[in-house]
Design an enzyme around this catalytic site. Structure first.
Site, PDB file in Angstrom:
ATOM      1  N   TYR A  33      63.120 140.892  46.753  1.00  0.00           N
ATOM      2  CA  TYR A  33      61.995 140.570  47.370  1.00  0.00           C
ATOM      3  C   TYR A  33      60.851 141.298  47.024  1.00  0.00           C
ATOM      4  O   TYR A  33      60.905 142.331  46.140  1.00  0.00           O
ATOM      5  CB  TYR A  33      61.908 140.739  48.726  1.00  0.00           C
ATOM      6  CG  TYR A  33      62.036 141.895  49.685  1.00  0.00           C
ATOM      7  CD1 TYR A  33      63.067 142.679  49.493  1.00  0.00           C
ATOM      8  CD2 TYR A  33      60.590 142.353  50.005  1.00  0.00           C
ATOM      9  CE1 TYR A  33      62.822 144.176  49.901  1.00  0.00           C
ATOM     10  CE2 TYR A  33      60.709 144.083  50.723  1.00  0.00           C
ATOM     11  CZ  TYR A  33      61.630 144.776  50.491  1.00  0.00           C
ATOM     12  OH  TYR A  33      61.612 145.954  50.901  1.00  0.00           O
ATOM     13  N   LYS A 149      64.777 146.082  44.269  1.00  0.00           N
ATOM     14  CA  LYS A 149      64.327 145.883  45.797  1.00  0.00           C
ATOM     15  C   LYS A 149      64.930 144.765  46.579  1.00  0.00           C
ATOM     16  O   LYS A 149      64.455 143.458  46.589  1.00  0.00           O
ATOM     17  CB  LYS A 149      63.033 145.490  45.522  1.00  0.00           C
ATOM     18  CG  LYS A 149      62.114 145.667  46.751  1.00  0.00           C
ATOM     19  CD  LYS A 149      60.584 145.821  46.427  1.00  0.00           C
ATOM     20  CE  LYS A 149      59.719 145.677  47.549  1.00  0.00           C
ATOM     21  NZ  LYS A 149      59.800 146.739  48.715  1.00  0.00           N
ATOM     22  N   GLU A 182      63.000 159.304  49.764  1.00  0.00           N
ATOM     23  CA  GLU A 182      61.674 158.388  50.218  1.00  0.00           C
ATOM     24  C   GLU A 182      61.661 158.061  51.568  1.00  0.00           C
ATOM     25  O   GLU A 182      62.635 158.505  52.420  1.00  0.00           O
ATOM     26  CB  GLU A 182      62.034 157.403  49.218  1.00  0.00           C
ATOM     27  CG  GLU A 182      62.908 156.318  49.466  1.00  0.00           C
ATOM     28  CD  GLU A 182      62.925 155.218  48.516  1.00  0.00           C
ATOM     29  OE1 GLU A 182      61.635 154.675  48.089  1.00  0.00           O
ATOM     30  OE2 GLU A 182      64.107 154.986  48.094  1.00  0.00           O
ATOM     31  N   LEU A 207      63.056 153.872  45.069  1.00  0.00           N
ATOM     32  CA  LEU A 207      62.409 152.555  44.630  1.00  0.00           C
ATOM     33  C   LEU A 207      61.317 153.208  43.922  1.00  0.00           C
ATOM     34  O   LEU A 207      60.417 154.031  44.280  1.00  0.00           O
ATOM     35  CB  LEU A 207      62.044 151.732  45.644  1.00  0.00           C
ATOM     36  CG  LEU A 207      61.284 150.519  45.230  1.00  0.00           C
ATOM     37  CD1 LEU A 207      62.545 149.544  44.856  1.00  0.00           C
ATOM     38  CD2 LEU A 207      60.672 149.521  46.265  1.00  0.00           C
TER      39      LEU A 207
HETATM   40  N1  PLP Z   1      60.629 152.673  49.063  1.00  0.00           N
HETATM   41  C1  PLP Z   1      60.938 151.711  49.449  1.00  0.00           C
HETATM   42  C2  PLP Z   1      62.454 151.864  50.250  1.00  0.00           C
HETATM   43  C3  PLP Z   1      60.334 150.687  49.982  1.00  0.00           C
HETATM   44  O1  PLP Z   1      61.086 149.354  50.590  1.00  0.00           O
HETATM   45  C4  PLP Z   1      58.922 150.274  49.631  1.00  0.00           C
HETATM   46  C5  PLP Z   1      58.493 149.212  49.786  1.00  0.00           C
HETATM   47  O2  PLP Z   1      58.848 148.365  50.557  1.00  0.00           O
HETATM   48  C6  PLP Z   1      58.615 151.583  48.766  1.00  0.00           C
HETATM   49  C7  PLP Z   1      59.303 152.504  48.585  1.00  0.00           C
HETATM   50  C8  PLP Z   1      57.050 151.212  48.545  1.00  0.00           C
HETATM   51  O3  PLP Z   1      57.141 150.238  47.322  1.00  0.00           O
HETATM   52  P1  PLP Z   1      55.659 149.801  46.892  1.00  0.00           P
HETATM   53  O4  PLP Z   1      54.511 150.643  46.908  1.00  0.00           O
HETATM   54  O5  PLP Z   1      56.102 148.878  45.666  1.00  0.00           O
HETATM   55  O6  PLP Z   1      55.263 148.882  48.014  1.00  0.00           O
END
Ligand code: PLP
Length: 287
Positions: A33, A149, A182, A207
Site C-alpha cells: 500500500y 510497504k 523507527e 521503511l
Molecule cells: N515507517 C513506517 C513503519 C511506516 O508505516 C510509515 C508510513 O506509513 C513510515 C515509516 C513513513 O513513511 P512515509 O513518510 O512515506 O509516509
C-alpha cells in the site's frame, strides 16, 4: 455527500465497498500500500510514492493492477470525488482473488486494487504539533523486510496499541542492540544535545519514508548538521528534541518518551522549523 471508494475498476459508495473473501489481502495480507498526503487540493509527492509502490510490488512479485498513469488518475479522481482538500489518499494492491492456497495464484489472476480518500483536520494536526506527542518504546517484532510497504501490519498494530494503552500516540521500535529503529507508522529522529540531527540510515531496519526523504532534502538546504546513523534509547532520552515523520503526520514533535520529557518538554525549534518549511520541498500535483 456520501464517500466514494474505487474497487477493481469501479467507483462505489464507500459504505458498500467490498473485496472478495478470497482476496489474498484478506487471507494472507499478501499486498502492499501507499498513503499520500492531500494538501490544499494537491497530492503531495505522488511520483515518489508510486516509485516506492513499484519497488514494493517488484519485491513481492505482484504486477501493477493497471498502468501507473491509470493509478495516478484514480488517486486524483477518488480525492476529487470525495472533495478532500486536506487529508489522505490510500492505495492498496494485493495479489488478487484466488482459492485459498499459499502458492501464488495462476498467472491469469489479476491483482486487486482499492483506493480510498478521507479528509483530515489541519487545525487538529497543528494543535497536536504545538503540543507534541508521547512515544512508547517496544521491542522490534517485525520481519526483516520492513523496507517493503506491506499491508501485513499486525506487529505495528500491537506496538501502537501498547503505546496507546500507555498514554502514547506512537511506538518507537527498539532493536536487539538497544537502538531506536523507527515508529509503528513513522520514521524517528532526534536532535542531540550538541544540535546534531540524527536519523537511522534507510539501508536496514526501517521503511524508507518519503517524508523522511523530503526532510533530508530540507535539512541539507537549510545547512543543518545531520548524521544518518543508528541512535540508542539512551541518546534519545538525553536528546534536546525528537520528532517523527510520515505522510500522515508530516513533521510531528515528540515531547515525551516512555513517560519522561524530552528536552524541555516542548516541541523543539528544529522540528517546528522543518514542519513549517515542509511543503516548500515537496512535489505538489493538483487534484
Ligand atoms: N515507517 C513506517 C513503519 C511506516 O508505516 C510509515 C508510513 O506509513 C513510515 C515509516 C513513513 O513513511 P512515509 O513518510 O512515506 O509516509
Amino acid at each position: 455527500m456520501s464517500r466514494i471508494a474505487y474497487v477493481n475498476g469501479q467507483y462505489v459508495r464507500h459504505a458498500d465497498a467490498a473485496v472478495h473473501v478470497e482476496d489474498r489481502g484478506y487471507q494472507f495480507a499478501d499486498g502492499v500500500y501507499e498513503v499520500c498526503e492531500v494538501w490544499q487540493n494537491k497530492i503531495v509527492d505522488m511520483p515518489r510514492h508510486l516509485d516506492r509502490l513499484d519497488r514494493s510490488l517488484n519485491e513481492l512479485r505482484i504486477d501493477w493492477p493497471m498502468t501507473r498513469s491509470a493509478v495516478e488518475f484514480v488517486l486524483r479522481e477518488v480525492t476529487r470525488r470525495n472533495r478532500v482538500r486536506d487529508g489522505l489518499v490510500y492505495v492498496q494492491v494485493t495479489r488478487g482473488v484466488s482459492r485459498r492456497d499459499h502458492f501464488f495464484p495462476p498467472e491469469d489472476v489479476a491483482p486487486s486494487i482499492v483506493v480510498t480518500a478521507r479528509s483530515t483536520s489541519p487545525k487538529a494536526a497543528e494543535a497536536q504539533a504545538e503540543k507534541g506527542i508521547s512515544v512508547v518504546t517496544y521491542p522490534e517484532n517485525r520481519w526483516p523486510r520492513v523496507d517493503i510497504k506491506t499491508i501485513a501490519l499486525l506487529p505495528n498494530v500491537l506496538a501502537k496499541q501498547n503505546a496507546k494503552e500507555n498514554g502514547g500516540k506512537e511506538a518507537w521500535y527498539l532493536d536487539a542492540d538497544g537502538n531506536v529503529t523507527e515508529g509503528g507508522s513513522t520514521n524517528a529522529w532526534i536532535v542531540t544535545k550538541d544540535g546534531v540531527l540524527v536519523t537511522r540510515p534507510a539501508e536496514s531496519g526501517i521503511l524508507r519514508g518519503i517524508t523522511r526523504a523530503v526532510v533530508l532534502d530540507l535539512v541539507q538546504k537549510e545547512g543543518l548538521t545531520f548524521e544518518e546513523r543508528p541512535f540508542s534509547l539512551d541518546e534519545a532520552r538525553e536528546a534536546r528534541e525528537a520528532f517523527v515523520t510520515a505522510a500522515s503526520t508530516l513533521v510531528m514533535p515528540v515531547t515525551r518518551l516512555d513517560g519522561k520529557t524530552i528536552g524541555n518538554g516542548h516541541p523543539g525549534s528544529v522540528a517546528t522549523r522543518l514542519r513549517e518549511l515542509f511543503h516548500t520541498a515537496t512535489d505538489l500535483r493538483a487534484v
